[in-house]
Design an enzyme around this catalytic site. Structure first.
Site, PDB file in Angstrom:
ATOM      1  N   LYS A   1       0.828  -1.204   0.000  1.00  0.00           N
ATOM      2  CA  LYS A   1       0.000   0.000   0.000  1.00  0.00           C
ATOM      3  C   LYS A   1       0.865   1.257   0.000  1.00  0.00           C
ATOM      4  CE  LYS A   1      -4.084  -2.047   2.130  1.00  0.00           C
ATOM      5  NZ  LYS A   1      -4.803  -2.272   3.396  1.00  0.00           N
TER       6      LYS A   1
ATOM      7  N   LYS B   1      -5.464 -11.412  -6.481  1.00  0.00           N
ATOM      8  CA  LYS B   1      -6.665 -11.670  -5.683  1.00  0.00           C
ATOM      9  C   LYS B   1      -7.760 -10.675  -6.037  1.00  0.00           C
ATOM     10  CE  LYS B   1      -5.731  -8.755  -1.711  1.00  0.00           C
ATOM     11  NZ  LYS B   1      -5.616  -8.505  -0.304  1.00  0.00           N
TER      12      LYS B   1
ATOM     13  N   LYS C   1     -11.227  -5.222  -3.203  1.00  0.00           N
ATOM     14  CA  LYS C   1     -12.046  -4.014  -3.189  1.00  0.00           C
ATOM     15  C   LYS C   1     -11.269  -2.831  -3.742  1.00  0.00           C
ATOM     16  CE  LYS C   1     -13.135  -4.945   1.280  1.00  0.00           C
ATOM     17  NZ  LYS C   1     -13.802  -5.077   2.598  1.00  0.00           N
TER      18      LYS C   1
HETATM   19  P1  TYM Z   1     -10.799  -7.067   4.501  1.00  0.00           P
HETATM   20  O1  TYM Z   1     -11.921  -6.160   4.864  1.00  0.00           O
HETATM   21  O2  TYM Z   1      -9.821  -6.631   3.488  1.00  0.00           O
HETATM   22  O3  TYM Z   1     -11.355  -8.456   4.012  1.00  0.00           O
HETATM   23  C1  TYM Z   1     -12.274  -9.200   4.772  1.00  0.00           C
HETATM   24  C2  TYM Z   1     -11.947 -10.684   4.675  1.00  0.00           C
HETATM   25  O4  TYM Z   1     -12.007 -11.141   3.339  1.00  0.00           O
HETATM   26  C3  TYM Z   1     -10.822 -11.857   3.019  1.00  0.00           C
HETATM   27  N1  TYM Z   1     -10.545 -11.702   1.574  1.00  0.00           N
HETATM   28  C4  TYM Z   1     -10.338 -12.712   0.718  1.00  0.00           C
HETATM   29  N2  TYM Z   1     -10.338 -14.052   0.872  1.00  0.00           N
HETATM   30  C5  TYM Z   1     -10.112 -14.809  -0.223  1.00  0.00           C
HETATM   31  N3  TYM Z   1      -9.921 -14.294  -1.460  1.00  0.00           N
HETATM   32  C6  TYM Z   1      -9.922 -12.960  -1.677  1.00  0.00           C
HETATM   33  N4  TYM Z   1      -9.742 -12.471  -2.909  1.00  0.00           N
HETATM   34  C7  TYM Z   1     -10.130 -12.104  -0.554  1.00  0.00           C
HETATM   35  N5  TYM Z   1     -10.195 -10.763  -0.406  1.00  0.00           N
HETATM   36  C8  TYM Z   1     -10.435 -10.528   0.901  1.00  0.00           C
HETATM   37  C9  TYM Z   1      -9.751 -11.237   3.882  1.00  0.00           C
HETATM   38  O5  TYM Z   1      -8.650 -12.104   4.052  1.00  0.00           O
HETATM   39  C10 TYM Z   1     -10.522 -11.003   5.175  1.00  0.00           C
HETATM   40  O6  TYM Z   1     -10.555 -12.170   5.970  1.00  0.00           O
HETATM   41  N6  TYM Z   1      -7.414  -6.580   8.125  1.00  0.00           N
HETATM   42  C11 TYM Z   1      -8.703  -7.205   7.818  1.00  0.00           C
HETATM   43  C12 TYM Z   1      -9.837  -6.719   8.714  1.00  0.00           C
HETATM   44  C13 TYM Z   1      -9.599  -6.915  10.176  1.00  0.00           C
HETATM   45  C14 TYM Z   1      -9.544  -8.153  10.866  1.00  0.00           C
HETATM   46  C15 TYM Z   1      -9.322  -7.824  12.235  1.00  0.00           C
HETATM   47  C16 TYM Z   1      -9.660  -9.487  10.475  1.00  0.00           C
HETATM   48  C17 TYM Z   1      -9.421  -5.916  11.089  1.00  0.00           C
HETATM   49  N7  TYM Z   1      -9.257  -6.456  12.324  1.00  0.00           N
HETATM   50  C18 TYM Z   1      -9.217  -8.802  13.210  1.00  0.00           C
HETATM   51  C19 TYM Z   1      -9.540 -10.474  11.461  1.00  0.00           C
HETATM   52  C20 TYM Z   1      -9.325 -10.134  12.806  1.00  0.00           C
HETATM   53  C21 TYM Z   1      -9.039  -6.835   6.385  1.00  0.00           C
HETATM   54  O7  TYM Z   1      -8.520  -5.918   5.839  1.00  0.00           O
HETATM   55  O8  TYM Z   1     -10.045  -7.521   5.853  1.00  0.00           O
END
Ligand code: TYM
Length: 332
Positions: free
Chosen positions: A112, A195, A198
């Site tokens: 990023k 991947k 968003k």
């Molecule tokens: P975020 O909001 O980017 O994504 C949410 C969840 O979706 C999964 N994900 C995917 N899995 C498979 N293939 C893909 N293409 C794909 N894109 C997204 C992500 O791995 C995630 O599980 N940092 C985290 C949010 C967070 C969090 C936490 C998660 C904040 N605090 C505590 C677990 C525990 C995030 O950015 O998710």
């Protein structure tokens, strides 16, 4: 019951197939067997400076989608991260126990930062994984269901928990990631080796949970497949077909070899049509329930307040322990 916790950022108007298959679907399943805590990571979303109106709207629609996908407010605790002030407090305490080097190693930060130019990347992006560790450790989670892109953040969380326990005495449960191999990285439809994301996928590469069936079908039919016409799983040479095979396999509960046999000699057309159908059939009820919930904001906010009350009780308990263990003076 083991405790499960996970979060998702409200950084788009809709979640996508990667979020759903990589994470949310597991969240729904684990409510049956775990003491479940799920949250909308609105503090994490601040790291990219959304407009206030956008953040407010996306936080609500994210919550509505999670309920719509099957998170049951009776069985799970679903809440908004910023409602629990203790997340920010614990994040600071963990920041003070994190090395510059180990934070700087996080590849998601590096990616990023590279995109926005090193100097202009916000400090929030840098400390982001430490806030994530605070989210997880606050609830003494045993398991954290996430996609593969969160692996490194979970490793940091485990390191911070162990270090804290060694320095200040037993305080935190050391959590395990819960990552399903078949769905840990759902690919972008136009660039299947990347991947689905968003922030970086093109609209054509991404299947949104709140899309209508027509655009969903169109995007699947136009997904990049590979040269040849065989429906075979081959991540090296056929990343596009392999991605769609994984999606269809998980959504229909059919093993990949069985799908390979079913579409033998039929080319890609019939196969893609079935993938499109499976995705639309999965998303349509979620979209309808989401729309219904969005039409009653009072009820949605009430459900989130119930979640916040339950989450707060645990956060208060953990923070009392943390404050005591590190030597912060009680207020008296
Ligand atoms: P975020 O909001 O980017 O994504 C949410 C969840 O979706 C999964 N994900 C995917 N899995 C498979 N293939 C893909 N293409 C794909 N894109 C997204 C992500 O791995 C995630 O599980 N940092 C985290 C949010 C967070 C969090 C936490 C998660 C904040 N605090 C505590 C677990 C525990 C995030 O950015 O998710």
């Amino acid at each position: 019951r083991p405790r499960v916790l996970s979060g998702i950022q409200p950084t788009a108007d809709s979640f996508h197939l990667g979020n759903y298959l990589g994470a949310v679907r597991q969240w729904v399943g684990m409510q049956e067997t775990h003491d479940a805590f799920y949250f909308i990571a609105d503090l994490h979303a601040l790291s990219v400076n959304p407009s206030p109106a956008e953040l407010r709207r996306r936080t609500r629609v994210s919550a509505a989608q999670l309920f719509g996908a099957g998170i049951d407010p009776e069985r799970s605790t679903l809440f908004v991260q910023s409602h629990i002030r203790q997340h920010s407090e614990l994040a600071w305490i963990l920041i003070c126990n994190t090395g510059m080097g180990e934070a700087a190693r996080m590849t998601q930060f590096k990616d990023k930062a590279a995109k926005s130019g090193e100097a202009s990347a916000g400090v929030g992006l840098f400390t982001y994984p430490i806030l994530q560790a605070a989210d997880i450790l606050m609830y003494q989670a045993d398991q954290v269901p996430v996609g593969g892109d969160q692996k490194q953040h979970l490793e940091l969380t485990r390191d911070l928990a162990q270090r804290f326990n060694n320095r200040y005495g037993e305080t935190f449960t050391v959590p395990d990631p819960y990552i399903l191999k078949e769905v840990e990285k759902i690919g972008d439809l136009q660039e299947p080796q990347a991947k689905m994301s968003k922030s970086s996928s093109s609209p054509q590469g991404i299947l949104e949970v709140l899309d209508d069936p027509a655009p969903l079908r169109k995007k699947v039919m136009r997904a990049v497949t590979d040269t040849g016409s065989e429906v075979l799983a081959d991540p090296e040479n056929k990343p596009g077909v392999t991605n769609l095979l994984r999606v269809l396999s998980v959504l229909t509960g059919t093993p990949i070899p069985e799908l390979e046999t079913r579409y033998e000699g039929q080319g890609y057309g019939a196969f893609k049509k079935d993938v499109a159908e499976a995705v639309a059939d999965t998303f349509t009820p979620i979209r309808e329930r989401t729309e219904k919930l969005m039409s009653d904001e009072t009820e949605l906010d009430r459900l989130l307040a119930v979640g916040a009350r339950r989450a707060e009780a645990i956060a208060v308990e953990t923070m009392a322990k943390v404050r005591d263990h590190i030597g912060l003076l009680p207020k008296g």
